[in-house]
Design an enzyme around this catalytic site. Structure first.
Site, PDB file in Angstrom:
ATOM      1  N   ASN A   3       0.854  -1.183   0.000  1.00 51.62           N
ATOM      2  CA  ASN A   3       0.000   0.000   0.000  1.00 51.62           C
ATOM      3  C   ASN A   3       0.893   1.238   0.000  1.00 51.62           C
ATOM      4  O   ASN A   3       1.491   1.575   1.010  1.00 51.62           O
ATOM      5  CB  ASN A   3      -0.920  -0.005   1.209  1.00 51.62           C
ATOM      6  CG  ASN A   3      -1.868   1.171   1.213  1.00 51.62           C
ATOM      7  OD1 ASN A   3      -1.782   2.066   0.386  1.00 51.62           O
ATOM      8  ND2 ASN A   3      -2.780   1.176   2.166  1.00 51.62           N
ATOM      9  N   VAL A   4       0.993   1.884  -1.151  1.00 52.85           N
ATOM     10  CA  VAL A   4       1.796   3.104  -1.268  1.00 52.85           C
ATOM     11  C   VAL A   4       0.892   4.325  -1.406  1.00 52.85           C
ATOM     12  O   VAL A   4       1.286   5.342  -1.964  1.00 52.85           O
ATOM     13  CB  VAL A   4       2.772   3.018  -2.467  1.00 52.85           C
ATOM     14  CG1 VAL A   4       3.861   2.009  -2.207  1.00 52.85           C
ATOM     15  CG2 VAL A   4       2.037   2.715  -3.766  1.00 52.85           C
ATOM     16  N   SER A   5      -0.305   4.209  -0.864  1.00 55.13           N
ATOM     17  CA  SER A   5      -1.311   5.219  -1.165  1.00 55.13           C
ATOM     18  C   SER A   5      -2.013   5.843   0.027  1.00 55.13           C
ATOM     19  O   SER A   5      -2.910   6.652  -0.157  1.00 55.13           O
ATOM     20  CB  SER A   5      -2.381   4.595  -2.066  1.00 55.13           C
ATOM     21  OG  SER A   5      -2.973   3.483  -1.425  1.00 55.13           O
ATOM     22  N   SER A   6      -1.647   5.509   1.231  1.00 55.07           N
ATOM     23  CA  SER A   6      -2.364   6.053   2.387  1.00 55.07           C
ATOM     24  C   SER A   6      -1.992   7.514   2.612  1.00 55.07           C
ATOM     25  O   SER A   6      -0.820   7.836   2.809  1.00 55.07           O
ATOM     26  CB  SER A   6      -2.036   5.262   3.647  1.00 55.07           C
ATOM     27  OG  SER A   6      -2.625   5.888   4.775  1.00 55.07           O
ATOM     28  N   PRO A   7      -2.974   8.401   2.604  1.00 53.39           N
ATOM     29  CA  PRO A   7      -2.659   9.806   2.846  1.00 53.39           C
ATOM     30  C   PRO A   7      -2.362  10.092   4.316  1.00 53.39           C
ATOM     31  O   PRO A   7      -1.918  11.179   4.657  1.00 53.39           O
ATOM     32  CB  PRO A   7      -3.928  10.536   2.403  1.00 53.39           C
ATOM     33  CG  PRO A   7      -5.015   9.544   2.591  1.00 53.39           C
ATOM     34  CD  PRO A   7      -4.385   8.194   2.313  1.00 53.39           C
ATOM     35  N   LYS A  48      -1.437  -1.130  -4.102  1.00 50.94           N
ATOM     36  CA  LYS A  48      -2.634  -0.281  -3.961  1.00 50.94           C
ATOM     37  C   LYS A  48      -2.216   1.162  -4.167  1.00 50.94           C
ATOM     38  O   LYS A  48      -1.300   1.655  -3.502  1.00 50.94           O
ATOM     39  CB  LYS A  48      -3.264  -0.462  -2.586  1.00 50.94           C
ATOM     40  CG  LYS A  48      -4.612   0.231  -2.445  1.00 50.94           C
ATOM     41  CD  LYS A  48      -5.308  -0.191  -1.163  1.00 50.94           C
ATOM     42  CE  LYS A  48      -6.774   0.227  -1.176  1.00 50.94           C
ATOM     43  NZ  LYS A  48      -7.467  -0.263   0.028  1.00 50.94           N
ATOM     44  N   ASN A  77      -7.186   3.704  -3.153  1.00 52.43           N
ATOM     45  CA  ASN A  77      -7.318   3.998  -1.739  1.00 52.43           C
ATOM     46  C   ASN A  77      -8.142   5.275  -1.581  1.00 52.43           C
ATOM     47  O   ASN A  77      -8.757   5.741  -2.533  1.00 52.43           O
ATOM     48  CB  ASN A  77      -5.920   4.160  -1.119  1.00 52.43           C
ATOM     49  CG  ASN A  77      -5.914   3.922   0.377  1.00 52.43           C
ATOM     50  OD1 ASN A  77      -6.924   4.033   1.049  1.00 52.43           O
ATOM     51  ND2 ASN A  77      -4.765   3.597   0.920  1.00 52.43           N
ATOM     52  N   THR A  78      -8.111   5.839  -0.394  1.00 49.63           N
ATOM     53  CA  THR A  78      -8.865   7.057  -0.098  1.00 49.63           C
ATOM     54  C   THR A  78      -8.270   8.260  -0.835  1.00 49.63           C
ATOM     55  O   THR A  78      -7.136   8.234  -1.280  1.00 49.63           O
ATOM     56  CB  THR A  78      -8.854   7.327   1.417  1.00 49.63           C
ATOM     57  OG1 THR A  78      -7.493   7.422   1.855  1.00 49.63           O
ATOM     58  CG2 THR A  78      -9.562   6.224   2.171  1.00 49.63           C
ATOM     59  N   GLY A 100     -15.612   6.031   0.866  1.00 49.47           N
ATOM     60  CA  GLY A 100     -17.057   5.937   0.695  1.00 49.47           C
ATOM     61  C   GLY A 100     -17.535   6.517  -0.624  1.00 49.47           C
ATOM     62  O   GLY A 100     -16.769   6.743  -1.551  1.00 49.47           O
TER      63      GLY A 100
END
Length: 173
Positions: A3-7, A48, A77-78, A100
């Site tokens: 996961n390289v996408s979490s803000p 991700k 991701n978000t 969401g």
């Protein structure tokens, strides 16, 4: 999943650049290949990504995914953006990722683009804003091989799955 996408993790999204991602994936692949696995072999390796990427960023990720033969990409991701009508909410100025329904269009557009860039050669997992069978159908039509639920499942629980399956079946008819 890498996961390289979490803000919510400072600096993590910088790993989505071509060189950084290529170096990271190569290291993870090498570590995975050094391990002993059962008859089924090693687990699939997926990356991700974020929905807030430029066309150039997406091209870089697609190039790395194809060159290193990733088993798949999870899109997405978000988001750090605040699309309408979320941007009208007073708490929308808070930092962190938004998940969401408001994420659906953005993540689906990135999914479509990544399907084109990878020429359908890599499984894509559609994620982001899926809360109905019709949403899942739209992700599949955009290029998803699979879909991943998060926010809707957290709020709807296991009962959401048979409902979505029935709605998806209706879309397929």
């Amino acid at each position: 999943v890498i996961n390289v996408s979490s803000p919510n993790t400072p600096g993590l999204r910088m790993l989505q650049g071509r060189k950084q991602l290529k170096d990271l994936v190569k290291k993870v692949q090498a570590a995975r290949d050094e391990m002993q696995w059962g008859e089924e072999g090693p687990p699939p390796l997926l990356v991700k990504i974020a929905p807030d990427l430029s066309k150039e960023d997406l091209e870089d990720i697609a190039a790395v995914a194809l060159a290193l033969r990733l088993d798949g990409l999870i899109i997405s991701n978000t988001t750090i953006s605040r699309p309408d009508p979320v941007n009208k909410n007073p708490v929308s100025a808070e930092s962190g990722g938004l998940s969401g329904k408001p994420l659906f269009n953005l993540s689906t557009n990135v999914l479509k683009e990544m399907y084109i860039l990878t020429r359908g050669k890599i499984p894509l997992i559609g994620c982001g804003g899926i809360s109905s069978g019709e949403d899942a159908y739209n992700k599949i039509r955009a290029g998803a091989t699979l879909v991943q639920l998060y926010t809707a499942f957290a709020y709807g629980g296991p009962a959401l799955i048979p409902q979505m399956k029935a709605e998806l079946a209706e879309c397929l008819e």
